[in-house]
Scaffold this motif. Structure first.
Motif, PDB file in Angstrom:
ATOM      1  N   PRO A 202       0.827  -1.199   0.000  1.00 33.12           N
ATOM      2  CA  PRO A 202       0.000   0.000   0.000  1.00 33.12           C
ATOM      3  C   PRO A 202       0.868   1.258   0.000  1.00 33.12           C
ATOM      4  N   ALA A 203       0.280   2.353  -0.419  1.00 32.43           N
ATOM      5  CA  ALA A 203       0.996   3.630  -0.429  1.00 32.43           C
ATOM      6  C   ALA A 203       1.282   4.048   1.015  1.00 32.43           C
ATOM      7  N   THR A 204       2.503   4.481   1.264  1.00 33.42           N
ATOM      8  CA  THR A 204       2.898   4.880   2.608  1.00 33.42           C
ATOM      9  C   THR A 204       2.933   6.398   2.700  1.00 33.42           C
ATOM     10  N   ASP A 205       2.281   6.930   3.727  1.00 31.60           N
ATOM     11  CA  ASP A 205       2.280   8.370   3.967  1.00 31.60           C
ATOM     12  C   ASP A 205       3.455   8.681   4.894  1.00 31.60           C
ATOM     13  N   TYR A 206       4.590   9.026   4.296  1.00 31.68           N
ATOM     14  CA  TYR A 206       5.806   9.239   5.078  1.00 31.68           C
ATOM     15  C   TYR A 206       5.729  10.474   5.967  1.00 31.68           C
ATOM     16  N   SER A 207       4.982  11.486   5.569  1.00 34.24           N
ATOM     17  CA  SER A 207       4.865  12.676   6.416  1.00 34.24           C
ATOM     18  C   SER A 207       4.086  12.354   7.690  1.00 34.24           C
ATOM     19  N   ALA A 208       3.037  11.546   7.591  1.00 32.96           N
ATOM     20  CA  ALA A 208       2.295  11.151   8.780  1.00 32.96           C
ATOM     21  C   ALA A 208       3.152  10.266   9.677  1.00 32.96           C
ATOM     22  N   LEU A 209       3.933   9.381   9.076  1.00 33.50           N
ATOM     23  CA  LEU A 209       4.827   8.526   9.834  1.00 33.50           C
ATOM     24  C   LEU A 209       5.880   9.348  10.569  1.00 33.50           C
ATOM     25  N   GLU A 210       6.444  10.331   9.892  1.00 33.79           N
ATOM     26  CA  GLU A 210       7.440  11.195  10.513  1.00 33.79           C
ATOM     27  C   GLU A 210       6.836  11.972  11.671  1.00 33.79           C
ATOM     28  N   ALA A 211       5.610  12.482  11.498  1.00 31.24           N
ATOM     29  CA  ALA A 211       4.953  13.226  12.565  1.00 31.24           C
ATOM     30  C   ALA A 211       4.690  12.330  13.777  1.00 31.24           C
TER      31      ALA A 211
END
Length: 72
Positions: A22-31
């Motif tokens: 699945p597409a990973t939301d790296y900005s949400a993960l970083e937050a």
């Protein structure tokens, strides 16, 4: 005749699941990972309902040998 089709279908589904990413939301993960550690301390909400476990007493040092009767 249906067994070969079912096996092929299961193989296809398994392959799709294996290579699905699945597409990973790296900005949400970083937050989420960059939250302050002081604000996000774990609090056990059930801790006050139970007493703390005391250490179990050590097993006695028993040097006895148990012999089994092997009668055939």
């Amino acid at each position: 005749m249906g067994r070969g089709r079912q096996k092929a279908k299961n193989t296809k589904v398994a392959r799709e699941l294996k290579y699905y990413s699945p597409a990973t939301d790296y900005s949400a993960l970083e937050a989420e990972l960059s939250t302050k550690s002081g604000d996000d301390q774990y609090e056990d909400k059930w801790a006050d309902l139970y007493e703390d476990d005391e250490e179990e007493p050590a097993a006695p040092d028993d040097d006895r040998v148990v012999e089994l009767d092997d009668e055939k």
